[in-house]
Motif scaffolding. Structure first.
Motif, PDB file in Angstrom:
ATOM      1  N   ALA A 124       0.816  -1.213   0.000  1.00  0.00           N
ATOM      2  CA  ALA A 124       0.000   0.000   0.000  1.00  0.00           C
ATOM      3  C   ALA A 124       0.850   1.263   0.000  1.00  0.00           C
ATOM      4  O   ALA A 124       0.403   2.303  -0.460  1.00  0.00           O
ATOM      5  CB  ALA A 124      -0.920   0.001   1.208  1.00  0.00           C
ATOM      6  N   SER A 125       2.081   1.198   0.487  1.00  0.00           N
ATOM      7  CA  SER A 125       2.922   2.389   0.549  1.00  0.00           C
ATOM      8  C   SER A 125       3.921   2.463  -0.611  1.00  0.00           C
ATOM      9  O   SER A 125       4.831   3.269  -0.585  1.00  0.00           O
ATOM     10  CB  SER A 125       3.690   2.403   1.869  1.00  0.00           C
ATOM     11  N   ALA A 126       3.743   1.624  -1.618  1.00  0.00           N
ATOM     12  CA  ALA A 126       4.728   1.546  -2.700  1.00  0.00           C
ATOM     13  C   ALA A 126       4.226   2.185  -3.988  1.00  0.00           C
ATOM     14  O   ALA A 126       3.038   2.332  -4.219  1.00  0.00           O
ATOM     15  CB  ALA A 126       5.096   0.089  -2.958  1.00  0.00           C
ATOM     16  N   ILE A 127       5.192   2.533  -4.819  1.00  0.00           N
ATOM     17  CA  ILE A 127       4.956   2.992  -6.183  1.00  0.00           C
ATOM     18  C   ILE A 127       5.285   1.815  -7.098  1.00  0.00           C
ATOM     19  O   ILE A 127       6.313   1.167  -6.915  1.00  0.00           O
ATOM     20  CB  ILE A 127       5.889   4.169  -6.527  1.00  0.00           C
ATOM     21  N   ARG A 128       4.453   1.548  -8.072  1.00  0.00           N
ATOM     22  CA  ARG A 128       4.769   0.514  -9.066  1.00  0.00           C
ATOM     23  C   ARG A 128       5.627   1.171 -10.141  1.00  0.00           C
ATOM     24  O   ARG A 128       5.187   2.096 -10.819  1.00  0.00           O
ATOM     25  CB  ARG A 128       3.509  -0.056  -9.696  1.00  0.00           C
ATOM     26  N   LEU A 129       6.860   0.707 -10.274  1.00  0.00           N
ATOM     27  CA  LEU A 129       7.814   1.250 -11.229  1.00  0.00           C
ATOM     28  C   LEU A 129       7.923   0.319 -12.427  1.00  0.00           C
ATOM     29  O   LEU A 129       8.117  -0.888 -12.262  1.00  0.00           O
ATOM     30  CB  LEU A 129       9.189   1.390 -10.551  1.00  0.00           C
ATOM     31  N   ARG A 130       7.768   0.896 -13.628  1.00  0.00           N
ATOM     32  CA  ARG A 130       7.918   0.114 -14.860  1.00  0.00           C
ATOM     33  C   ARG A 130       8.783   0.911 -15.828  1.00  0.00           C
ATOM     34  O   ARG A 130       8.598   2.124 -15.967  1.00  0.00           O
ATOM     35  CB  ARG A 130       6.564  -0.157 -15.513  1.00  0.00           C
ATOM     36  N   VAL A 131       9.720   0.218 -16.492  1.00  0.00           N
ATOM     37  CA  VAL A 131      10.561   0.838 -17.509  1.00  0.00           C
ATOM     38  C   VAL A 131      10.353   0.067 -18.798  1.00  0.00           C
ATOM     39  O   VAL A 131      10.519  -1.152 -18.833  1.00  0.00           O
ATOM     40  CB  VAL A 131      12.052   0.835 -17.094  1.00  0.00           C
ATOM     41  N   LEU A 132       9.978   0.800 -19.858  1.00  0.00           N
ATOM     42  CA  LEU A 132       9.699   0.180 -21.155  1.00  0.00           C
ATOM     43  C   LEU A 132      10.586   0.778 -22.237  1.00  0.00           C
ATOM     44  O   LEU A 132      10.893   1.970 -22.207  1.00  0.00           O
ATOM     45  CB  LEU A 132       8.237   0.403 -21.546  1.00  0.00           C
ATOM     46  N   THR A 133      10.947  -0.077 -23.204  1.00  0.00           N
ATOM     47  CA  THR A 133      11.618   0.370 -24.424  1.00  0.00           C
ATOM     48  C   THR A 133      10.750  -0.086 -25.592  1.00  0.00           C
ATOM     49  O   THR A 133       9.695  -0.693 -25.381  1.00  0.00           O
ATOM     50  CB  THR A 133      13.029  -0.254 -24.564  1.00  0.00           C
ATOM     51  N   ASP A 134      11.218   0.159 -26.803  1.00  0.00           N
ATOM     52  CA  ASP A 134      10.441  -0.297 -27.956  1.00  0.00           C
ATOM     53  C   ASP A 134      10.363  -1.819 -28.018  1.00  0.00           C
ATOM     54  O   ASP A 134       9.503  -2.377 -28.691  1.00  0.00           O
ATOM     55  CB  ASP A 134      10.987   0.271 -29.260  1.00  0.00           C
ATOM     56  N   ALA A 135      11.224  -2.509 -27.268  1.00  0.00           N
ATOM     57  CA  ALA A 135      11.184  -3.975 -27.207  1.00  0.00           C
ATOM     58  C   ALA A 135      10.182  -4.491 -26.166  1.00  0.00           C
ATOM     59  O   ALA A 135       9.930  -5.681 -26.094  1.00  0.00           O
ATOM     60  CB  ALA A 135      12.572  -4.520 -26.878  1.00  0.00           C
ATOM     61  N   GLY A 136       9.624  -3.603 -25.353  1.00  0.00           N
ATOM     62  CA  GLY A 136       8.652  -4.002 -24.343  1.00  0.00           C
ATOM     63  C   GLY A 136       9.118  -3.709 -22.932  1.00  0.00           C
ATOM     64  O   GLY A 136      10.019  -2.892 -22.712  1.00  0.00           O
ATOM     65  N   LEU A 137       8.525  -4.390 -21.967  1.00  0.00           N
ATOM     66  CA  LEU A 137       8.818  -4.191 -20.550  1.00  0.00           C
ATOM     67  C   LEU A 137      10.212  -4.716 -20.229  1.00  0.00           C
ATOM     68  O   LEU A 137      10.507  -5.882 -20.455  1.00  0.00           O
ATOM     69  CB  LEU A 137       7.770  -4.908 -19.691  1.00  0.00           C
ATOM     70  N   VAL A 138      11.073  -3.839 -19.721  1.00  0.00           N
ATOM     71  CA  VAL A 138      12.452  -4.204 -19.405  1.00  0.00           C
ATOM     72  C   VAL A 138      12.638  -4.377 -17.902  1.00  0.00           C
ATOM     73  O   VAL A 138      13.402  -5.212 -17.456  1.00  0.00           O
ATOM     74  CB  VAL A 138      13.427  -3.130 -19.932  1.00  0.00           C
ATOM     75  N   LEU A 139      11.927  -3.591 -17.115  1.00  0.00           N
ATOM     76  CA  LEU A 139      12.116  -3.604 -15.676  1.00  0.00           C
ATOM     77  C   LEU A 139      10.788  -3.317 -14.997  1.00  0.00           C
ATOM     78  O   LEU A 139      10.048  -2.441 -15.446  1.00  0.00           O
ATOM     79  CB  LEU A 139      13.133  -2.510 -15.328  1.00  0.00           C
ATOM     80  N   GLU A 140      10.497  -4.053 -13.930  1.00  0.00           N
ATOM     81  CA  GLU A 140       9.298  -3.805 -13.132  1.00  0.00           C
ATOM     82  C   GLU A 140       9.662  -4.068 -11.683  1.00  0.00           C
ATOM     83  O   GLU A 140      10.275  -5.074 -11.363  1.00  0.00           O
ATOM     84  CB  GLU A 140       8.155  -4.700 -13.577  1.00  0.00           C
ATOM     85  N   ASP A 141       9.303  -3.123 -10.796  1.00  0.00           N
ATOM     86  CA  ASP A 141       9.662  -3.259  -9.390  1.00  0.00           C
ATOM     87  C   ASP A 141       8.708  -2.399  -8.572  1.00  0.00           C
ATOM     88  O   ASP A 141       7.898  -1.653  -9.110  1.00  0.00           O
ATOM     89  CB  ASP A 141      11.110  -2.796  -9.177  1.00  0.00           C
ATOM     90  N   GLU A 142       8.814  -2.526  -7.255  1.00  0.00           N
ATOM     91  CA  GLU A 142       8.098  -1.654  -6.335  1.00  0.00           C
ATOM     92  C   GLU A 142       9.105  -0.731  -5.688  1.00  0.00           C
ATOM     93  O   GLU A 142      10.244  -1.125  -5.426  1.00  0.00           O
ATOM     94  CB  GLU A 142       7.382  -2.475  -5.267  1.00  0.00           C
ATOM     95  N   ALA A 143       8.695   0.499  -5.429  1.00  0.00           N
ATOM     96  CA  ALA A 143       9.599   1.489  -4.860  1.00  0.00           C
ATOM     97  C   ALA A 143       8.867   2.357  -3.852  1.00  0.00           C
ATOM     98  O   ALA A 143       7.666   2.591  -3.989  1.00  0.00           O
ATOM     99  CB  ALA A 143      10.172   2.362  -5.966  1.00  0.00           C
ATOM    100  N   VAL A 144       9.595   2.821  -2.846  1.00  0.00           N
ATOM    101  CA  VAL A 144       9.035   3.810  -1.926  1.00  0.00           C
ATOM    102  C   VAL A 144       9.481   5.209  -2.337  1.00  0.00           C
ATOM    103  O   VAL A 144       8.856   6.196  -1.961  1.00  0.00           O
ATOM    104  CB  VAL A 144       9.401   3.530  -0.452  1.00  0.00           C
TER     105      VAL A 144
END
Length: 89
Positions: free
Chosen positions: A3-23
């Motif tokens: 509940a206290s996290a941000i959903r972090l996603r990093v995408l390139t033209d190839a698609g989803l490269v990184l997905e994590d939770e962050a405060v």
């Protein structure tokens, strides 16, 4: 997702490269580094090449090198669209 996290996603033209939770996230904005915490106001901004930093809910610091691109944050979801990602830690 915690509940206290941000959903972090990093995408390139190839698609989803990184997905994590962050405060917290620090990104290389056009005019300097900009920080984000939970409940940040919705924003879309440009990014320059640099280092993306974030801290996980477990207290770990992580980084990734990114190229130029765009960042959007809304409803505790932060998405980076970039042409290059180099995971470092």
């Amino acid at each position: 997702m915690m509940a206290s996290a941000i959903r972090l996603r990093v995408l390139t033209d190839a698609g989803l490269v990184l997905e994590d939770e962050a405060v917290s996230v620090i990104a290389p904005g056009e005019r300097g580094y900009v920080g984000f915490l939970r409940a940040h106001a919705p924003l879309v901004t440009t990014l320059r090449a640099g280092t993306l930093w974030w801290r996980t809910p477990a207290g770990e610091s992580r980084t990734a090198g990114i190229g130029e691109g765009l960042l959007e944050i809304s409803h505790n979801r932060l998405t980076v669209l970039t042409d290059r990602v180099e995971k470092t830690a």
